[in-house]
Scaffold this motif. Structure first.
Motif, PDB file in Angstrom:
ATOM      1  N   LEU A 142       0.933  -1.344  -0.037  1.00  0.00           N
ATOM      2  CA  LEU A 142       0.144   0.003  -0.135  1.00  0.00           C
ATOM      3  C   LEU A 142       0.702   1.281  -0.095  1.00  0.00           C
ATOM      4  O   LEU A 142       0.502   2.134  -0.678  1.00  0.00           O
ATOM      5  N   GLY A 143       1.934   1.165   0.779  1.00  0.00           N
ATOM      6  CA  GLY A 143       2.731   2.386   0.630  1.00  0.00           C
ATOM      7  C   GLY A 143       3.344   2.643  -0.786  1.00  0.00           C
ATOM      8  O   GLY A 143       3.334   3.862  -1.106  1.00  0.00           O
ATOM      9  N   MET A 144       4.108   1.719  -1.208  1.00  0.00           N
ATOM     10  CA  MET A 144       4.566   1.735  -2.681  1.00  0.00           C
ATOM     11  C   MET A 144       3.546   2.518  -3.642  1.00  0.00           C
ATOM     12  O   MET A 144       3.833   3.119  -4.514  1.00  0.00           O
ATOM     13  N   ALA A 145       2.309   1.902  -3.303  1.00  0.00           N
ATOM     14  CA  ALA A 145       1.087   2.461  -4.436  1.00  0.00           C
ATOM     15  C   ALA A 145       0.952   3.879  -3.839  1.00  0.00           C
ATOM     16  O   ALA A 145       0.592   4.764  -4.977  1.00  0.00           O
ATOM     17  N   ALA A 146       1.038   4.342  -2.645  1.00  0.00           N
ATOM     18  CA  ALA A 146       0.706   5.657  -2.271  1.00  0.00           C
ATOM     19  C   ALA A 146       1.604   6.686  -2.995  1.00  0.00           C
ATOM     20  O   ALA A 146       1.448   7.557  -3.291  1.00  0.00           O
ATOM     21  N   ILE A 147       3.062   6.255  -2.742  1.00  0.00           N
ATOM     22  CA  ILE A 147       4.058   7.200  -2.997  1.00  0.00           C
ATOM     23  C   ILE A 147       4.389   7.082  -4.440  1.00  0.00           C
ATOM     24  O   ILE A 147       5.072   8.103  -5.025  1.00  0.00           O
ATOM     25  N   LYS A 148       3.921   6.269  -5.224  1.00  0.00           N
ATOM     26  CA  LYS A 148       4.000   6.379  -6.754  1.00  0.00           C
ATOM     27  C   LYS A 148       5.716   6.198  -7.242  1.00  0.00           C
ATOM     28  O   LYS A 148       5.873   7.014  -8.075  1.00  0.00           O
ATOM     29  N   GLY A 149       6.307   5.628  -6.184  1.00  0.00           N
ATOM     30  CA  GLY A 149       7.759   5.780  -6.548  1.00  0.00           C
ATOM     31  C   GLY A 149       8.041   4.276  -7.401  1.00  0.00           C
ATOM     32  O   GLY A 149       7.134   3.358  -7.501  1.00  0.00           O
ATOM     33  N   ASN A 150       9.264   4.404  -7.980  1.00  0.00           N
ATOM     34  CA  ASN A 150       9.504   3.297  -8.969  1.00  0.00           C
ATOM     35  C   ASN A 150      10.846   2.262  -8.367  1.00  0.00           C
ATOM     36  O   ASN A 150      11.059   1.237  -8.751  1.00  0.00           O
ATOM     37  N   THR A 151      11.430   3.169  -7.489  1.00  0.00           N
ATOM     38  CA  THR A 151      12.858   2.342  -7.092  1.00  0.00           C
ATOM     39  C   THR A 151      12.656   1.205  -6.215  1.00  0.00           C
ATOM     40  O   THR A 151      12.984   0.041  -6.385  1.00  0.00           O
ATOM     41  N   LEU A 152      11.644   1.412  -4.966  1.00  0.00           N
ATOM     42  CA  LEU A 152      11.452   0.287  -4.329  1.00  0.00           C
ATOM     43  C   LEU A 152      10.527  -0.887  -4.848  1.00  0.00           C
ATOM     44  O   LEU A 152      10.631  -2.054  -4.969  1.00  0.00           O
ATOM     45  N   GLN A 153       9.613  -0.361  -5.786  1.00  0.00           N
ATOM     46  CA  GLN A 153       8.551  -1.366  -6.679  1.00  0.00           C
ATOM     47  C   GLN A 153       9.707  -2.015  -7.794  1.00  0.00           C
ATOM     48  O   GLN A 153       9.681  -3.093  -7.683  1.00  0.00           O
ATOM     49  N   SER A 154      10.750  -1.470  -8.320  1.00  0.00           N
ATOM     50  CA  SER A 154      11.820  -2.197  -8.889  1.00  0.00           C
ATOM     51  C   SER A 154      12.445  -3.332  -8.243  1.00  0.00           C
ATOM     52  O   SER A 154      12.746  -4.548  -8.499  1.00  0.00           O
ATOM     53  N   ALA A 155      12.880  -2.814  -6.973  1.00  0.00           N
ATOM     54  CA  ALA A 155      13.711  -3.612  -5.946  1.00  0.00           C
ATOM     55  C   ALA A 155      12.559  -4.994  -5.633  1.00  0.00           C
ATOM     56  O   ALA A 155      13.285  -6.066  -5.506  1.00  0.00           O
ATOM     57  N   MET A 156      11.634  -4.617  -5.426  1.00  0.00           N
ATOM     58  CA  MET A 156      10.519  -5.710  -4.981  1.00  0.00           C
ATOM     59  C   MET A 156      10.121  -6.535  -6.150  1.00  0.00           C
ATOM     60  O   MET A 156      10.085  -7.756  -5.974  1.00  0.00           O
TER      61      MET A 156
END
Length: 384
Positions: A142-156
């Motif tokens: 939910l946090g990744m969806a809220a901040i709309k960032g790509n760095t952590l999303q790519s790592a995950m």
């Protein structure tokens, strides 16, 4: 061995385990009991990583999407998955006392007492509890969806690829050996005849439920679209049999897409919804997991309530979004819920895996075929 599919390997493992458990000496079976102990501990160690690796990026990727079409597709898939689980629960609760009465828990009062202990054990303590992993995964997703960032999303996403490799290259290949050991151990303990009888009855019931649920899905779609539901279902049969052979929703997407468009669904809707549903809609797998879980609990005389099963099914609907696209992925993603919410021990988890994998391809075929019905419903409801 890659051409020798997982299902044939599981069947061979079960048959070989029964034969070995009947004739081989205790010391030989204890070798596999030792392997099972190590493999079971490793599985327990990996479960939190499976939960985090699949649930967090799954929630984030859906949350980052926008538009009415995404919401309609995801909501429809979740409702269908939950409905499938509830139907499976009520059918199992009504029929199992009748069809499994001869295998009631009297033969399994203390299942561990009849099993041989391993020569030694290797402790592999998980880095966190399953519930902590679930909470962490939800917060992260939910946090990744809220901040709309790509760095952590790519790592995950990369972390998810690592976990997929572990499942695909380590856990799945070793599962036949694990199941072989389980059945060899149960055979020497005198439990296998009741287990095999349960396998046969549960397998037949699950296939019937799959067919009936597909009829329900296409009846709903047919009523909304004013089309013949059986004609619609017949049009999707190529997707069903393709999934039956490939045992993969992702591999069947081209066929599912082509057959869904043949139902008259708008091309734009089909192109968006079918690939998404291959990930988030697992009604057939949910029917299988709930049915198998109820059978295992009945064998082990484990207590359950409507409340606990409802909570399990609601969480299962979310967890199924995270199911990896490998054979047996759905049950792997559900192991944590089975352990924490239904109190499954290592023996129950092993039986659950064996029961599920014996018909995994049929669950996948039900998932894929149902995608056509959900897409047809979404196409009708979407006004954009």
């Amino acid at each position: 061995m890659k051409r020798f599919g997982l299902l044939p390997r599981i069947i061979v493992a079960i048959i070989a385990g029964i034969i070995v458990g009947t004739f081989m000496p205790v010391w030989f079976i204890k070798i596999f009991a030792t392997f099972n102990g190590i493999f079971g501990n490793f599985l327990g160690f990996v479960i939190p990583f499976i939960i985090i690796g699949f649930i967090a990026p799954g929630i984030a990727s859906i949350g980052k999407g926008a538009g009415k079409l995404l919401g309609l597709t995801t909501l429809s898939a979740y409702i269908s998955t939950i409905a499938a689980g509830l139907i499976a629960f009520f059918v199992a609760r009504s029929l199992y006392p009748l069809i499994l009465s001869n295998q009631a828990a009297k033969a399994f009062d203390d299942p561990s007492s009849a099993l041989l202990a391993p020569f030694f054990e290797v402790e592999m303590a998980p880095i966190m509890s399953v519930m902590a992993a679930l909470l962490f995964a939800f917060i992260l997703g939910l946090g990744m969806a809220a901040i709309k960032g790509n760095t952590l999303q790519s790592a995950m996403n990369e972390f998810r690829e690592i976990i997929e490799k572990i499942i695909e290259r380590v856990i799945i290949p070793l599962l036949p050996i694990h199941i072989f050991g389980i059945f060899a151990n149960m055979t020497q303990g005198g439990q296998v005849s009741a287990i095999m009888s349960v396998f046969a009855k549960v397998f037949v019931m699950i296939i019937i439920l799959h067919v009936l649920y597909l009829c329900l899905q296409y009846s709903t779609a047919g009523v909304l679209r004013k089309q013949n539901p059986f004609f619609m279902l017949k049009s999707m049969l190529p997707a069903y049999f393709t999934a039956l052979g490939t045992q993969s929703s992702a591999s069947t997407i081209p066929v599912t897409l082509e057959r869904t468009k043949s139902l008259g669904v708008k091309e734009r809707v089909a192109d968006f919804s079918v690939p998404l549903l291959a990930t988030v809609h697992l009604s057939g797998s949910t029917i299988t997991i709930v049915s198998c879980a109820m059978a295992v609990m009945m064998l082990q005389d484990a207590a359950y309530s409507i409340g606990s099963m409802l909570s399990f099914i609601l969480m299962l609907g979310i967890t199924m979004i995270a199911a990896p696209g490998v054979p047996g992925g759905a049950v792997m993603a559900a192991l944590g819920l089975l352990e924490t919410m239904l109190g499954f021990n290592s023996t129950m988890l092993s039986l659950m895996i064996a029961l599920y994998l014996a018909q995994d391809s049929f669950g996948t075929a039900c998932n894929v075929t149902g995608d056509g019905a959900i897409t047809a419903v979404v196409d009708k409801l979407n006004k954009e």
